[in-house]
Design a protein around this motif. Structure first.
Motif, short mmCIF file in Angstrom:
data_model
loop_
_atom_site.label_atom_id
_atom_site.label_comp_id
_atom_site.label_asym_id
_atom_site.label_seq_id
_atom_site.Cartn_x
_atom_site.Cartn_y
_atom_site.Cartn_z
N GLY A 197 0.37 -1.38 -0.26
CA GLY A 197 0.15 0.30 -0.23
C GLY A 197 0.58 1.27 -0.39
N GLU A 198 2.21 1.19 -0.28
CA GLU A 198 3.37 2.39 -0.24
C GLU A 198 4.10 2.40 -1.86
OE1 GLU A 198 3.97 2.79 4.45
OE2 GLU A 198 5.26 1.95 3.41
N GLU A 199 3.27 1.94 -2.24
CA GLU A 199 4.05 1.46 -3.71
C GLU A 199 4.65 3.12 -4.38
OE1 GLU A 199 5.69 1.23 -8.30
OE2 GLU A 199 4.09 2.18 -7.21
N GLU A 200 3.38 3.97 -4.69
CA GLU A 200 3.38 5.23 -4.69
C GLU A 200 3.76 6.34 -3.82
OE1 GLU A 200 2.57 5.65 -8.26
OE2 GLU A 200 1.37 4.46 -8.62
N SER A 201 4.14 5.70 -2.90
CA SER A 201 4.61 6.97 -2.00
C SER A 201 6.17 6.91 -1.31
CB SER A 201 4.03 7.02 -1.12
OG SER A 201 3.54 5.76 0.04
N GLY A 202 7.08 5.84 -2.10
CA GLY A 202 8.43 5.43 -1.86
C GLY A 202 8.63 3.82 -1.90
N SER A 203 8.23 3.37 -0.75
CA SER A 203 7.75 1.90 -0.25
C SER A 203 8.68 1.88 1.05
CB SER A 203 7.98 0.76 -1.40
OG SER A 203 7.14 0.99 -1.98
N PRO A 204 8.08 3.08 1.36
CA PRO A 204 9.20 3.15 3.29
C PRO A 204 8.48 1.80 3.61
CG PRO A 204 7.40 4.28 3.21
CD PRO A 204 7.33 4.37 1.73
N SER A 205 8.16 1.02 3.55
CA SER A 205 7.61 -0.09 4.80
C SER A 205 8.27 -1.50 4.13
CB SER A 205 6.52 -0.12 5.88
OG SER A 205 6.34 0.70 6.08
N LEU A 206 8.85 -2.06 2.86
CA LEU A 206 8.26 -2.84 1.89
C LEU A 206 10.06 -3.28 2.18
CD1 LEU A 206 6.88 -4.60 0.08
CD2 LEU A 206 8.96 -2.55 -2.07
N VAL A 207 11.05 -3.34 2.43
CA VAL A 207 12.61 -4.06 2.92
C VAL A 207 11.85 -4.26 4.21
CG1 VAL A 207 14.51 -3.39 2.82
CG2 VAL A 207 13.32 -2.74 0.47
N PRO A 208 11.75 -3.07 4.89
CA PRO A 208 11.91 -3.72 6.68
C PRO A 208 11.09 -4.85 6.66
CG PRO A 208 12.18 -2.01 6.63
CD PRO A 208 11.48 -1.69 5.37
N PHE A 209 9.67 -5.14 5.58
CA PHE A 209 9.06 -6.27 5.10
C PHE A 209 9.45 -7.68 5.62
CE2 PHE A 209 5.03 -8.67 5.26
CZ PHE A 209 4.38 -8.48 5.25
N MET A 210 9.85 -7.46 4.42
CA MET A 210 10.39 -8.55 3.00
C MET A 210 11.83 -9.03 4.10
SD MET A 210 10.09 -7.53 -0.98
CE MET A 210 11.31 -8.10 -1.55
N GLU A 211 12.91 -8.17 4.49
CA GLU A 211 13.76 -9.03 5.75
C GLU A 211 12.98 -9.65 6.82
OE1 GLU A 211 16.93 -5.86 4.60
OE2 GLU A 211 15.68 -5.83 6.79
#
Length: 456
Positions: free
Chosen positions: A154-168
């Motif tokens: 839900g943050e792809e259009e705003s830089g995905s700040p939560s993506l990498v920590p979540f994936m890790e």
């Protein structure tokens, strides 16, 4: 298993599928604006409920920002992960929309029926092509053809700040044999394609500050430095007369295009005049001596995405502003280092400042370019499936946009991404009156049915 039966069911259910997509499109899930936080939550809830309606285990996962949606379906054979994003871009300027951006319509045009509204192509329509393929398959056979993990951001259009920590943190759960991404486009709106090259991105926001308050342009005009004038000078200095970016060391890591790749791209017969003509332009504006297709896929860029300062309301106010602002983004290729470019860009800006002016910056994300090795038999199977559905030979192409998740799948999950999308050049991504062709939605879903069959 009967492939024809699944395709026939999908065809028969397309009106219901369109209405399901409209339900999702009516949710104003603009991730970059905090005012729409509850709408992003609603979009995530909608997707959870839709997956659960197919008998797929799914839940909303909290992050420091907007939630992720993760779903799992067991099955034989390989483990596939499908990624999409449910957030959308802002709708500004709203006055250029012909209808409410979040009241989607099925509209008849000279080129055929289209789905009109924010998010139709980027990325809700694309995301739903895969869900509809899975829905039809499961309804026909009672189970999916293989193990599938669904991963919606839900943050792809705003830089995905939560993506990498979540994936890790959740790598063991998300890791799969192949990651499917549906957020790309067809070549020249008619050739289905697999994207094997994506540009990276770095974005920065500049604020130039001069006087400590806005000034009367009669009392202070001429004697006081105007921050807009300074900002204009900075922006003008970013490119030379040949179109090259002038930031020091900007082209470090930019590779030359191989002869084989040049020949392959030349064989596509890209018509840049038509591509530009669709948006009322005619002349390529990139670097001199570079082909138009290279400008789009394999060369870096520096673009001003927004600029403001002073009084911009109705009427006129004779003011020298205290501050001037700009948002500037860079599309990156090869081994360009976005962090080094950010530092060099900021140093260049500071070097251009006159006395009494300062610059401050706000960063808005950075990601490296992504190159995917297509020498994989699964890619050839997917290419053949696309060709069978669309009736024309599918192609391997580059992509001008940035999809950082593709690189994250490789670097964090050690999972190769397969990028297939059904957008068209005139979809108007991020623009007013965004659309997604009904053909793209229908044949896109049918394509995924064929691809699932080919991969399993």
């Amino acid at each position: 298993m009967s492939l024809d039966a699944v395709l026939s069911r999908l065809d028969a259910e397309m009106p219901k599928a369109t209405e399901r997509l409209f339900e999702l499109l009516r949710i104003a899930s603009i991730s970059t604006d905090p005012a729409y936080k509850s709408d992003c939550e609603r979009a995530a809830d909608w997707l959870v409920a839709d997956l659960q309606s197919m008998g797929i285990t799914a839940e909303k996962r909290k992050t420091p920002g907007h939630p992720m949606v993760v779903g799992h379906a067991d099955g034989p054979g390989p483990h596939l992960l499908f990624y999409g994003h449910y957030d959308v871009q802002p709708v500004d300027p709203i006055e250029l929309w012909n209808n409410d951006p979040f009241d989607p319509k099925l509209e008849q045009t000279e080129k055929g029926p289209v789905l009109r509204g924010r998010g139709t192509a980027d990325d809700k329509g694309q995301l739903m092509t895969f869900l509809e393929a899975c829905r039809a398959w499961k309804a026909e056979h009672g189970t999916l053809p293989c193990k599938i993990t669904f991963f919606f951001e839900g943050e792809e259009e705003s830089g995905s700040p939560s993506l990498v920590p979540f994936m890790e943190e959740n790598g063991d759960e998300l890791r799969a044999d192949l990651a499917l991404i549906c957020d790309t486009a067809m070549f020249e709106s008619k050739t289905p394609a697999i994207v094997t090259m994506l540009r990276g991105m770095m974005s920065d926001e500049i604020t130039i500050t001069g006087p400590d308050k806005d000034l009367h342009s009669g009392y202070y005009g001429g004697i006081a430095m105007n921050p807009i004038r300074v900002l204009s000078r900075v922006i003008a200095a970013l490119h030379d007369e040949t179109g090259r970016v002038t930031i020091p060391d900007f082209y470090d890591g930019v590779p030359d295009l191989s002869a084989d790749m040049q020949a392959q791209w030349a064989s596509l017969g890209f018509d840049h005049k038509q591509f530009l003509g669709d948006v009322d332009l005619s002349v390529p504006a990139g670097e001199a001596g570079v082909t138009p297709l290279e400008m789009t896929w394999s060369r870096p860029t520096c673009e001003v995405n927004g600029i403001w300062g002073g009084y911009i309301g109705e009427g006129f106010k004779t003011v020298l502003p205290s501050q001037a602002h700009a948002k500037i983004s860079f599309r990156l290729v090869g081994d360009q280092d976005p962090h080094a470019i950010r530092e060099n860009f900021r140093a260049m800006v500071r070097s251009l400042l006159p006395p009494d002016c300062t610059a401050s910056f706000a960063e808005h994300g950075a990601s490296e370019a992504c190159v995917i090795d297509a020498g994989d038999p699964r890619f050839d199977k997917a290419l053949a499936a696309l060709s069978a559905e669309w009736g024309v030979p599918a192609a391997y192409i580059g992509g001008g946009g940035s999809i950082p998740i593709a690189g994250h799948f490789q670097d964090i999950l050690n999972t190769k991404p397969l990028l297939i999308g059904f957008g068209k050049d005139d979809d108007g991504l991020h623009s007013p009156n965004e659309k997604y062709d009904l053909e793209s939605f229908h044949k896109g879903a049918r394509s995924w049915v064929r691809i699932l069959a080919a991969l399993t």
